[in-house]
Enzyme design. Structure first.
Site, mmCIF file in Angstrom:
data_model
loop_
_atom_site.group_PDB
_atom_site.id
_atom_site.type_symbol
_atom_site.label_atom_id
_atom_site.label_comp_id
_atom_site.label_asym_id
_atom_site.label_seq_id
_atom_site.Cartn_x
_atom_site.Cartn_y
_atom_site.Cartn_z
ATOM 1 N N GLU A 258 4.597 9.123 7.607
ATOM 2 C CA GLU A 258 3.540 8.992 6.516
ATOM 3 C C GLU A 258 2.572 8.098 6.883
ATOM 4 O O GLU A 258 2.817 7.286 7.799
ATOM 5 C CB GLU A 258 4.196 8.385 5.155
ATOM 6 C CG GLU A 258 5.266 9.127 4.423
ATOM 7 C CD GLU A 258 5.827 8.637 3.434
ATOM 8 O OE1 GLU A 258 5.409 7.358 2.999
ATOM 9 O OE2 GLU A 258 6.870 9.277 2.965
ATOM 10 N N LYS A 260 0.414 4.725 7.077
ATOM 11 C CA LYS A 260 0.721 3.397 6.418
ATOM 12 C C LYS A 260 -0.653 2.685 6.004
ATOM 13 O O LYS A 260 -1.455 2.628 6.617
ATOM 14 C CB LYS A 260 1.287 2.598 7.432
ATOM 15 C CG LYS A 260 1.743 0.834 6.999
ATOM 16 C CD LYS A 260 2.629 0.249 7.935
ATOM 17 C CE LYS A 260 3.026 -1.130 7.304
ATOM 18 N NZ LYS A 260 2.307 -2.095 6.989
ATOM 19 N N ARG A 265 1.472 -3.597 -2.394
ATOM 20 C CA ARG A 265 2.474 -2.487 -3.042
ATOM 21 C C ARG A 265 2.547 -2.651 -4.364
ATOM 22 O O ARG A 265 2.471 -3.827 -5.031
ATOM 23 C CB ARG A 265 4.030 -3.008 -2.649
ATOM 24 C CG ARG A 265 5.167 -2.159 -2.825
ATOM 25 C CD ARG A 265 5.324 -1.101 -1.789
ATOM 26 N NE ARG A 265 6.440 -0.243 -2.039
ATOM 27 C CZ ARG A 265 7.422 -0.596 -1.158
ATOM 28 N NH1 ARG A 265 7.670 -1.661 -0.418
ATOM 29 N NH2 ARG A 265 8.591 0.368 -1.340
ATOM 30 N N ARG A 291 4.975 -6.155 -5.593
ATOM 31 C CA ARG A 291 5.959 -6.073 -4.595
ATOM 32 C C ARG A 291 7.454 -7.074 -5.208
ATOM 33 O O ARG A 291 8.611 -6.859 -5.017
ATOM 34 C CB ARG A 291 5.898 -6.469 -3.523
ATOM 35 C CG ARG A 291 6.725 -6.369 -2.267
ATOM 36 C CD ARG A 291 6.147 -6.994 -0.968
ATOM 37 N NE ARG A 291 7.012 -7.079 -0.010
ATOM 38 C CZ ARG A 291 8.065 -8.026 0.032
ATOM 39 N NH1 ARG A 291 8.083 -8.913 -0.718
ATOM 40 N NH2 ARG A 291 8.654 -8.031 1.288
ATOM 41 N N GLU A 320 1.172 2.089 -3.045
ATOM 42 C CA GLU A 320 0.166 1.049 -2.537
ATOM 43 C C GLU A 320 -0.862 1.169 -3.208
ATOM 44 O O GLU A 320 -1.447 2.272 -3.657
ATOM 45 C CB GLU A 320 0.130 1.219 -1.105
ATOM 46 C CG GLU A 320 -0.656 0.121 -0.360
ATOM 47 C CD GLU A 320 0.407 -0.678 0.254
ATOM 48 O OE1 GLU A 320 1.577 -0.738 -0.101
ATOM 49 O OE2 GLU A 320 0.073 -1.438 1.284
ATOM 50 N N PHE A 360 3.857 7.071 -2.483
ATOM 51 C CA PHE A 360 4.745 7.643 -1.590
ATOM 52 C C PHE A 360 6.048 7.869 -2.041
ATOM 53 O O PHE A 360 6.836 8.575 -1.228
ATOM 54 C CB PHE A 360 4.576 6.740 -0.216
ATOM 55 C CG PHE A 360 4.751 5.433 -0.508
ATOM 56 C CD1 PHE A 360 6.040 4.857 -0.780
ATOM 57 C CD2 PHE A 360 3.511 4.498 -0.031
ATOM 58 C CE1 PHE A 360 6.111 3.328 -0.772
ATOM 59 C CE2 PHE A 360 3.614 3.288 -0.426
ATOM 60 C CZ PHE A 360 4.918 2.417 -0.504
ATOM 61 N N ARG A 441 15.940 -4.144 3.161
ATOM 62 C CA ARG A 441 15.091 -3.937 4.411
ATOM 63 C C ARG A 441 15.883 -3.318 5.587
ATOM 64 O O ARG A 441 16.702 -4.021 6.497
ATOM 65 C CB ARG A 441 14.722 -5.354 5.267
ATOM 66 C CG ARG A 441 13.458 -5.160 6.194
ATOM 67 C CD ARG A 441 13.113 -6.402 6.457
ATOM 68 N NE ARG A 441 12.523 -7.408 5.626
ATOM 69 C CZ ARG A 441 11.445 -7.295 5.147
ATOM 70 N NH1 ARG A 441 10.637 -6.330 5.702
ATOM 71 N NH2 ARG A 441 10.961 -8.168 4.092
ATOM 72 N N LYS A 447 8.198 0.298 9.932
ATOM 73 C CA LYS A 447 6.903 0.472 10.295
ATOM 74 C C LYS A 447 6.799 0.549 11.808
ATOM 75 O O LYS A 447 7.674 -0.121 12.264
ATOM 76 C CB LYS A 447 6.169 -0.596 9.608
ATOM 77 C CG LYS A 447 6.875 -1.888 10.030
ATOM 78 C CD LYS A 447 6.372 -2.930 9.408
ATOM 79 C CE LYS A 447 7.353 -4.401 9.527
ATOM 80 N NZ LYS A 447 7.034 -5.523 8.783
HETATM 81 P P1 ATP Z 1 7.302 -6.696 3.829
HETATM 82 O O1 ATP Z 1 8.066 -5.828 4.700
HETATM 83 O O2 ATP Z 1 7.971 -7.988 3.834
HETATM 84 O O3 ATP Z 1 6.629 -6.056 2.673
HETATM 85 P P2 ATP Z 1 4.529 -6.869 4.690
HETATM 86 O O4 ATP Z 1 3.966 -6.933 3.339
HETATM 87 O O5 ATP Z 1 3.793 -7.298 5.671
HETATM 88 O O6 ATP Z 1 5.973 -7.092 4.804
HETATM 89 P P3 ATP Z 1 5.050 -4.379 6.135
HETATM 90 O O7 ATP Z 1 6.469 -4.930 6.455
HETATM 91 O O8 ATP Z 1 3.948 -4.501 7.402
HETATM 92 O O9 ATP Z 1 4.493 -5.095 4.861
HETATM 93 O O10 ATP Z 1 5.081 -2.986 5.807
HETATM 94 C C1 ATP Z 1 5.664 -2.516 4.665
HETATM 95 C C2 ATP Z 1 4.688 -2.204 3.549
HETATM 96 O O11 ATP Z 1 3.775 -1.231 3.703
HETATM 97 C C3 ATP Z 1 5.355 -1.838 2.383
HETATM 98 O O12 ATP Z 1 5.813 -2.840 1.639
HETATM 99 C C4 ATP Z 1 4.022 -1.135 1.767
HETATM 100 O O13 ATP Z 1 3.345 -2.158 1.051
HETATM 101 C C5 ATP Z 1 3.239 -0.727 2.535
HETATM 102 N N1 ATP Z 1 3.235 0.645 2.917
HETATM 103 C C6 ATP Z 1 2.001 1.283 3.149
HETATM 104 N N2 ATP Z 1 2.011 2.582 3.282
HETATM 105 C C7 ATP Z 1 3.617 2.846 3.057
HETATM 106 C C8 ATP Z 1 4.241 4.160 3.106
HETATM 107 N N3 ATP Z 1 3.640 5.118 3.352
HETATM 108 N N4 ATP Z 1 5.647 3.872 2.685
HETATM 109 C C9 ATP Z 1 6.000 2.762 2.706
HETATM 110 N N5 ATP Z 1 5.396 1.422 2.690
HETATM 111 C C10 ATP Z 1 4.120 1.513 2.765
#
Ligand code: ATP
Length: 575
Positions: A258, A260, A265, A291, A320, A360, A441, A447
């Site tokens: 998917e 990102k 969130r 979140r 998101e 998503f 997690r 990611k």
């Molecule tokens: P954390 O994992 O602690 O949330 P973060 O806020 O820096 O860290 P990342 O770990 O970089 O976020 O990536 C996870 C986040 O990406 C998800 O929590 C969500 O908010 C976002 N996201 C964007 N697109 C998607 C997707 N298609 N599926 C799941 N998450 C997505």
């Protein structure tokens, strides 16, 4: 249960270092909690309300210091409390360093009890503490600050020093007696003889240790299993780890890919007409959570409008919220933040930066919880929930994040390139068969690791394309320096749009040194910046190394071929 008993038990837990013994203590505490089980199961973790409730006590440290000072006696003021805090370092120790209970005044009206002499305590119950703190959380408006201090003072005034230690920590959300969520989960299972995995599931859907403990005790496993998601009660978000395409395909065979999105969130709870919640109050029809399960509905009217326009049944969706410019293109994450927690002047903020939701995942629809269903099934339901009509092309479905299922690394690269091209962060790789694990997690969502390093490589060859791409050069050969010689390390082919290929062909064509069928040798002139997942030893290329999943990031117009990487650097990067 008397608050003094709770304080005693908390002290015993705090003195214990071993996890197993801590669980034993908590087990005994829960078993003895009788009517106050729900409260005790929360207090022991330092919570007053369930984890999902947005309510906060909203007690600043100063309010707490003032209440302690007043209960401690006429010679004490908030400054004195702060001085002791500077010495002792922790509010529990500070509170325990005073003796309470000698104060007249409001304490007498709040259930009174102040024993009249030093060393109060003994008759305060956990229920009274809970009720007072709940009242305190509800205090609003003019004079609410004074009322909070009064209520807290009333509690401290009835505390022994030891009770005060844990009351102060509870009030300031600094319980810290070593009880993690896992310990309470295990203790609930042990105290009421139910399997841990069923407690875990019930906790995932409810986010309320109190309710789960009571259900385990009163209704056993069948009660726990009957606990479901509820619209209006947020669930913890499933989280992602960093990972590579290589590992994802090795682990799962196929990956769900998917885009990102670079936003914040959200979890959308929607119940049109109060079908499931039974509430006809349109104000609670749609609720949006962050979140961290905080309610952000008022800050995001676009999401509420989206739900009203596109959702016709009760659902809980995961997604998101992204900020967009006038043309609908994504704006950087910082712009989303400007909107996300905005409480005032939302309409004005909306004029400056507007947001749109992308979903998503589907956690609940049509009365069914979907957490245990595979990702791809949940996504199909999501598509159906969002589609205006059942035959709608997925790309046209409003608010739907597309999902591609593939085992082809090249296909993944081009999804990644499209995502970057459309202004998003890259891609998420998900296990297509995985269930939704709230708060976890795990490895099922990854990611894609951002490139830690990129390499600047000389383009030494290319191939003419086929069919539609016959006039484009593609599949570019990459080389690095070994002394005065250029050695090949790989080819980059995927993830480049036709428009870009056209541009690259125009750039490279003048440098063609020789042609053999589709193959073209290029004189060293152009430098590409490429990302990669790994540098492997490989007999395929003359450098003896190969880049795993190389991807084109751009042309380094500012670099001459002589400035490109050397084998030495590649070897250092491999160490
Ligand atoms: P954390 O994992 O602690 O949330 P973060 O806020 O820096 O860290 P990342 O770990 O970089 O976020 O990536 C996870 C986040 O990406 C998800 O929590 C969500 O908010 C976002 N996201 C964007 N697109 C998607 C997707 N298609 N599926 C799941 N998450 C997505």
């Amino acid at each position: 249960m008397e608050f003094a008993t709770f304080a005693d038990r908390a002290a015993a837990i705090e003195a214990e270092a071993a996890d197993l013994e801590i669980v034993d203590h908590v087990t005994a505490l829960l078993a003895d909690a009788t009517d106050d089980l729900e409260i005790v199961a929360r207090f022991v973790q330092g919570r007053v309300v369930p984890a999902w409730e947005s309510t906060t006590l909203d007690i600043g440290p100063n309010t707490c210091y003032e209440a302690i000072a007043r209960a401690a006696g006429t010679n004490v003021d908030a400054d004195d409390v702060e001085d002791r805090l500077a010495d002792l370092g922790e509010i529990g120790d500070v509170a325990a360093s005073y003796e309470f209970g000698g104060q007249q005044g409001l304490g007498a009206f709040t259930g009174g009890g102040g024993a009249g002499a030093n060393g109060a305590g003994g008759d305060l119950t956990v229920r009274e503490v809970h009720e007072t703190l709940t009242d305190l959380a509800a205090a609003e408006g003019d004079g609410s600050q004074d009322r909070k201090v009064d209520l807290l003072f009333g509690l401290f005034n009835r505390c022994s020093s030891e009770e005060a230690r844990y009351l102060a920590r509870l009030v300031l959300s600094e319980m810290r007696i070593g009880v993690g969520e896992g310990s309470v989960r295990d203790a609930i299972a042990a105290a009421f003889d139910v399997p841990v995995d069923r407690v875990e599931r019930a906790l995932q859907v409810s986010n309320d240790y109190g309710e789960v403990a009571r259900t385990a005790r009163d209704e056993g496993v069948s009660g726990l299993d009957a606990m479901d998601l509820a619209i209006g009660r947020p669930v913890q978000a499933m989280l992602a780890q960093a990972g590579t395409v290589t590992d994802a395909l090795e682990d799962w065979g196929e990956a769900a890919v998917e885009w990102k999105y670079d936003g914040a969130r959200i979890q959308l709870h929607h119940d049109p007409g109060g079908e499931e919640t039974g509430s006809m109050d349109s104000a609670v029809e749609t609720r949006v959570f962050s979140r961290n399960m905080e309610e952000v509905t008022d800050a995001l009217p676009e999401v509420v409008e989206f739900a009203a326009d596109h959702l016709d049944r009760p659902v809980i969706l995961d997604g998101e919220v992204v900020a967009v410019d006038d043309g609908g293109s994504p704006l950087p994450f910082q712009e989303v933040l400007k909107r996300f927690r905005r409480k005032h002047d939302v309409a004005k903020a909306r004029e400056e930066v507007s947001v749109r939701p992308v979903f998503f995942d589907c956690l609940h629809t049509g009365g069914d919880d979907m957490l245990d269903k595979p990702l791809t099934t949940r996504h199909e339901r999501l598509e159906r929930v969002l589609a205006d009509d059942p035959d709608q092309d997925p790309e046209a479905v409003p608010g739907l994040s597309l999902l591609w299922r593939t085992d082809d690394p090249d296909a993944i690269e081009s999804i990644d390139a499209d995502a970057l091209e459309a202004g998003h962060e890259g891609i998420m790789l998900k296990n297509p068969d995985s269930t939704y694990s709230p708060g976890r997690r795990g490895k099922n969502w990854r990611k894609r690791k951002p490139d830690v390093e990129t390499l600047d490589c000389v383009v030494t060859g290319a191939e003419w394309g086929e069919g539609r791409r016959a006039t484009f050069l593609g599949t570019f050969e990459l080389s690095v320096w070994n002394g005065d010689d250029l050695e090949t390390i790989g080819k980059v082919a995927t993830g480049i749009t036709d428009e870009k290929l056209d541009e690259l062909t125009a750039l490279l064509e003048p440098h063609i040194a020789a042609e053999d069928g589709q193959d073209v040798d290029l004189e060293p002139a152009i430098v590409f910046e490429v990302g990669y997942e790994e540098i492997q030893s490989s007999p395929t290329y003359s450098s003896s190394y190969a880049l795993r999943f190389p991807r084109f990031l751009g042309v380094r117009h500012d670099k001459d071929p002589e400035d490109a990487e050397t084998i030495d650097r590649l070897e250092r990067l491999r160490e």
